[in-house]
Design a protein around this motif. Sequence first.
Motif, PDB file in Angstrom:
ATOM      1  N   ARG A 139      62.997 -54.271 -84.074  1.00 37.97           N
ATOM      2  CA  ARG A 139      64.052 -53.118 -83.532  1.00 37.97           C
ATOM      3  C   ARG A 139      65.529 -53.639 -83.105  1.00 37.97           C
ATOM      4  O   ARG A 139      66.812 -52.870 -82.450  1.00 37.97           O
ATOM      5  N   ASN A 140      65.490 -54.409 -82.954  1.00 32.97           N
ATOM      6  CA  ASN A 140      67.304 -54.766 -82.862  1.00 32.97           C
ATOM      7  C   ASN A 140      67.827 -54.944 -83.658  1.00 32.97           C
ATOM      8  O   ASN A 140      69.180 -54.646 -83.359  1.00 32.97           O
ATOM      9  N   ASP A 149      68.806 -40.369 -81.559  1.00 29.11           N
ATOM     10  CA  ASP A 149      69.967 -40.822 -80.998  1.00 29.11           C
ATOM     11  C   ASP A 149      70.684 -41.639 -82.759  1.00 29.11           C
ATOM     12  O   ASP A 149      69.842 -41.490 -83.490  1.00 29.11           O
ATOM     13  N   LYS A 163      72.907 -46.532 -80.750  1.00 29.92           N
ATOM     14  CA  LYS A 163      71.934 -46.028 -79.650  1.00 29.92           C
ATOM     15  C   LYS A 163      70.890 -45.906 -80.962  1.00 29.92           C
ATOM     16  O   LYS A 163      69.855 -45.381 -80.715  1.00 29.92           O
ATOM     17  N   ASN A 187      67.159 -45.696 -82.755  1.00 30.77           N
ATOM     18  CA  ASN A 187      65.780 -46.785 -82.042  1.00 30.77           C
ATOM     19  C   ASN A 187      64.792 -45.880 -82.814  1.00 30.77           C
ATOM     20  O   ASN A 187      62.924 -46.101 -82.936  1.00 30.77           O
TER      21      ASN A 187
END
Length: 714
Positions: free
Chosen positions: A304-305, A429, A446, A448
């Motif tokens: 998720r980075n 987001d 932002k 996610n």
Amino acid sequence: MEIAENMLFQNSNGKTIRIIYFNRVSSIIYAIDMGRNRWPYLIHIESINSLLDSGELKTLSEDPYFLSVVSDDLSNAEIERRDCAWEIVNFVIAQMESEELIYITKYREQAIKKAIDVYSVNYSTIKNYLIKYWKGGKIRQALLPAFRLCGAKGKEKKKSSKKRGRPNKDGAKTGVNVDDTIKKYFQVGLNRYYYNQRQNSLKTTYELIIKDFFTESRTDYEGHTVPVIKDIDQIPTYPQFLYWYKKLNDPKKELIKREGTRHYFQNYRTIIGTSTQDAGLGPGTLWQIDATQFDIYLVSSVNRNLIVGRPTLVCVIDVYSRMIVGFNVTFEPFNSYTGVMMALVNSMTSKEEFCLQYGITLDKGEWDVSCVPQRIFADRGELNGKQIEEAIANLGISIQNAPAYRADYKGIIEQAFAQLNLNVKPFADGIVKNNQTRGDEEYRLKANLTIQEFTKLIIKCVLFHNNHHVLSSYVLDEMMLEDTVEKIPSKIWTYGLRNMKGQLRMLPESTIKHHLLPNDTGSVTSRGVKYKKMLYASDYTLKNHWFQNARINGSWKIKIWYDPRDLTHIYVVNEDGEFNKLTLLNHLSKYRYKGIDEIEQIMRYEESLDSMGKEKELQAKMQLFDEIEAIVGEGRQRTKVEKDDELSKTERLRGIRENQRAEREQLRKIDRNDSDENNLSEEINIESSVVDVRDDELEMFRFTGNLDWNDENE
């Protein structure tokens, strides 16, 4: 029971009929007898319902009459005959003001007479074409000739020195059989001399091929070098060249290479349908398809980075009811074949299994849409391409193209995109901010949501749109007002099914997937069917010993179909033309229920971990090499100091076994001495511990002796 087009019914005597038209207003049904070559006949719905209730008539769940063939395997003759029949059938249908008229004798006879005059064919031919078309489910593949039932397709002809074909009339020249080498000469010659702007004739091209490949240079009596045909009896004839030209020629390539690309697209490109948005017949008549890049940034499902960009949303909507019938979320570009076709597959098949993949259980009738439309309206992007047009046309669907740069022609689906954006933007987001100024926070950071989570979100929005969104601008007709129809897509869809002339076309899911799913090449190996480093198998592959044969004879290539949203299964076509599903092997379960993009991310992530591990391994190996060199160097130096140079080679090599025995005894002696020393040290420790204990006891005695016992007695 809901009656739909293409349904099969069978009575107790084994007679099978297909429903080919259903007028819901008059409750009249036209059916065709699948076992006889006769025209369709009229049945009232009450008759069918009574027979179903009494058990004299039953519904067939499987349809054995649909042809599943791979287009690449069709011969030019099959394609030519199929397309000729398709053109005649469409001409006859086009003469009717409405589809129902073709099932009425007097109107049908008039249209057939016109077709006889235009195409110069007899009445029986047109009758056979129409009956095949209706029996085969109203798709183009139903008109294929039955070449598959005769001959020895795929078997090589026996090689012989005798010339094949009709003997020459003069009886002297025997000619030559055209083999693979001569066919290659023909292809090279066509590319070199025919497919270019010089516009050489076929005769000239043939003569230049003879000059290049069937002549040799000789010197005449004057010393000049001249080309001479090697053997006049061993050159292919011009009729043979024409025969292979027709088999090898691509008309599109010929026109583009000889006339130019612009000339081809202006005068010869395929034009299917018009831009007329007529969906008055009801649901399933006309669908619109469009793609947009959604205004949100997503993150990788593996890490998720990592920010992976904006997804593409391909949406399909029914024009009559405004029902969103299917969609696809992908990272493919707008005009991607895969992205568009998966949206169409989702539109034409059941949604229950699709929604379950994302943890959503549908209520009864919540999204009960799985039909094939009559027409699809798109711009020049989504359905532009021969592969896409062929796949859709094979399902009996016509394509209507909008003019370039005219988004207003598809205002219905554009409005649906706007509604989806409005529902998502307030909560998600990573939403795109158009007027970002200096100093504003970077909106992409932002992000996610993964593509799976975003797809689940879109499913929820689609269910809301179909079942609850009020279409304020939708214009109800008088009958809708009388029936108090709510301006909600699902309500309008249901009303249209009950009251409008439009009817839902049904095709087997395997037929839809066969034509619309993207295909690729896999390998049959001894460990399974391999595709993108994943392995698959099925009962069919095991029963037919695919993997055993691959282990014995070596692997081979095979054409596979796949769903890029979920690679848990892939599909193959067997020798009988049946669609078979293969499942991912259990030890690769980490790839289950994952799309092709996510799987590629996982594989890249594993490769990066392997790369990091290999770097550490290499560094550690360098240190190992240094330590080995140090130990070897020390041993080499000591041996050099203690070595007796006076000993001969023979003396040094003599008694190696005795030397080994002596060395072994020495090592044992050293081990015993080490063991005795250890035992001695343990005894010393025990004795010292005993002394310590006694000292402690004496010290305690002295301490208790100094106590004042009188105070205690008091």
